[in-house]
Motif scaffolding. Structure first.
Motif, short mmCIF file in Angstrom:
data_model
loop_
_atom_site.label_atom_id
_atom_site.label_comp_id
_atom_site.label_asym_id
_atom_site.label_seq_id
_atom_site.Cartn_x
_atom_site.Cartn_y
_atom_site.Cartn_z
N GLY A 207 0.82 -1.21 0.00
CA GLY A 207 0.00 0.00 0.00
C GLY A 207 0.85 1.25 0.00
N ARG A 208 1.92 1.21 0.78
CA ARG A 208 2.80 2.39 0.83
C ARG A 208 3.61 2.51 -0.45
NH1 ARG A 208 5.48 0.54 5.08
NH2 ARG A 208 3.67 -0.20 6.26
N ARG A 209 4.04 1.38 -0.95
CA ARG A 209 4.88 1.39 -2.15
C ARG A 209 4.13 1.95 -3.35
NH1 ARG A 209 8.32 2.16 -4.94
NH2 ARG A 209 9.80 0.86 -6.07
N ILE A 210 2.89 1.57 -3.47
CA ILE A 210 2.15 1.91 -4.67
C ILE A 210 1.48 3.28 -4.56
CG2 ILE A 210 0.25 1.18 -6.15
CD1 ILE A 210 1.09 -1.62 -5.82
N SER B 154 -6.12 1.92 -2.84
CA SER B 154 -6.81 1.76 -1.57
C SER B 154 -6.58 0.36 -1.04
CB SER B 154 -8.31 2.00 -1.76
OG SER B 154 -8.86 1.00 -2.59
N SER B 155 -6.72 0.23 0.24
CA SER B 155 -6.56 -1.08 0.86
C SER B 155 -7.49 -2.10 0.22
CB SER B 155 -6.85 -0.99 2.36
OG SER B 155 -6.82 -2.26 2.95
N LYS B 156 -8.67 -1.63 -0.07
CA LYS B 156 -9.66 -2.52 -0.67
C LYS B 156 -9.21 -3.06 -2.02
CE LYS B 156 -14.27 -2.36 -2.70
NZ LYS B 156 -15.37 -1.47 -3.09
N MET B 157 -8.77 -2.18 -2.89
CA MET B 157 -8.36 -2.61 -4.21
C MET B 157 -7.13 -3.50 -4.14
SD MET B 157 -10.66 -1.70 -5.94
CE MET B 157 -9.97 -2.56 -7.35
N LEU B 158 -6.28 -3.19 -3.17
CA LEU B 158 -5.08 -4.00 -2.98
C LEU B 158 -5.48 -5.43 -2.67
CD1 LEU B 158 -2.17 -3.39 -3.21
CD2 LEU B 158 -2.09 -2.83 -0.80
N THR B 159 -6.31 -5.58 -1.67
CA THR B 159 -6.77 -6.92 -1.30
C THR B 159 -7.47 -7.60 -2.47
OG1 THR B 159 -7.10 -6.22 0.99
CG2 THR B 159 -8.23 -8.21 0.28
N GLN B 160 -8.34 -6.86 -3.10
CA GLN B 160 -9.13 -7.43 -4.19
C GLN B 160 -8.22 -7.93 -5.33
OE1 GLN B 160 -12.14 -5.21 -7.04
NE2 GLN B 160 -12.98 -5.32 -4.99
N THR B 161 -7.28 -7.09 -5.71
CA THR B 161 -6.39 -7.46 -6.81
C THR B 161 -5.49 -8.62 -6.41
OG1 THR B 161 -6.39 -5.14 -7.46
CG2 THR B 161 -4.75 -6.57 -8.47
N LEU B 162 -4.99 -8.57 -5.18
CA LEU B 162 -4.13 -9.65 -4.72
C LEU B 162 -4.88 -10.98 -4.68
CD1 LEU B 162 -2.20 -7.74 -1.94
CD2 LEU B 162 -1.19 -8.80 -3.96
N ARG B 163 -6.15 -10.92 -4.27
CA ARG B 163 -6.97 -12.13 -4.26
C ARG B 163 -7.04 -12.75 -5.66
NH1 ARG B 163 -6.79 -12.59 0.15
NH2 ARG B 163 -8.34 -12.54 1.83
N THR B 164 -7.31 -11.90 -6.62
CA THR B 164 -7.41 -12.38 -8.00
C THR B 164 -6.10 -13.00 -8.45
OG1 THR B 164 -8.98 -10.61 -8.46
CG2 THR B 164 -7.99 -11.72 -10.36
N LEU B 165 -5.02 -12.33 -8.16
CA LEU B 165 -3.71 -12.82 -8.56
C LEU B 165 -3.41 -14.14 -7.86
CD1 LEU B 165 -1.62 -9.53 -8.63
CD2 LEU B 165 -2.46 -10.88 -10.56
#
Lengths: 131, 131
Positions: free
Chosen positions: B56-59, B63-74
């Motif tokens: 989250g800090r790096r990017i 948002s935390s939400k999109m991070l989780t969501q995208t990571l889930r998909t990956l």
DNA sequence: CTGCATCCTGACCGATACTG
DNA sequence: CAGTATCGGTCAGGATGCAG
């Protein structure tokens, strides 16, 4: 991080985002390149110049609107050339510019990877869903 | 093409799209890979494993939400691994899977190209807008 | 054939609050 | 810290009609 930090964090994020942009203007361009139809259009034009309607048929699922819109953006970015031949029914040809051709192999690399590994990804998805 | 053809054309397009998908399942995967945050996450994880908050800090801007969501998909696609360490504050580490590491260079290639050619693209944009 | 303007729906995504 | 659930605004993008 409590309630007050909500707006603070937003500001910080915004500044950080802007700063990041400033240091790395790549972001905006990457988002352009990651556009929904750009990859497909690149792959199509990589096979040869095409007319608007040819692209529409080739890609199958893209609306005329999005085709035009995306092609405009690519043209503006100098990746695609647009040639109008003022015949009776106007003829418009699209082709990759030198810059676009330079980028092409990298786009194709993504597509090729996807084609090569789709089965592994599908397997991973099934395994994940089965849990 | 009157009113009735509206739904017809939609069906046709849908069939054509599905047919295309069937012959080339790549489409769906390419769209996943073209996701707004996927490229950035890949680049980040390419530099080393990271925790949720680190990403989250790096990017910066996600948002935390999109991070989780995208990571889930990956993760579902088998491109990223998710390791949970059940300590007191839970610790979760994300890393590229072997499959993900195989794809990484191609994603980086796009990013590198963008970084290398952003100026040419900017020049093209200015030229285009000036007309 | 190609492209633009308009309307409108649904998906995306951010903000917020709450669980473990 | 990591993740989920919900609400709401924004906007991409499809449908349609018209112009060159």
């Amino acid at each position: 991080m409590t309630t007050t930090s909500a707006s603070q964090r937003r500001d910080q994020a915004k500044q950080a985002y802007d700063a990041f942009i400033a240091a790395c203007p790549t972001r905006q361009l990457m988002e352009s390149l990651n556009d929904k139809w750009v990859g497909l259009i690149f792959c199509a034009l990589g096979e040869g110049d095409m007319r608007h309607s040819e692209l529409g048929r080739r890609i199958a699922g893209v609306s005329s609107k999005m085709l035009t819109q995306t092609l405009r953006t690519l043209e503006r970015d100098g990746l695609v050339t647009r040639t109008v031949t003022p015949t009776v029914p106007v003829r418009v040809d699209y082709a990759l510019s030198p810059l676009g051709r330079d980028l092409l192999p990298r786009m194709v690399a993504i597509k090729d990877w996807a084609e090569t590994h789709i089965e592994q990804v599908d397997a991973a998805r099934r395994a994940y869903d089965r849990r």
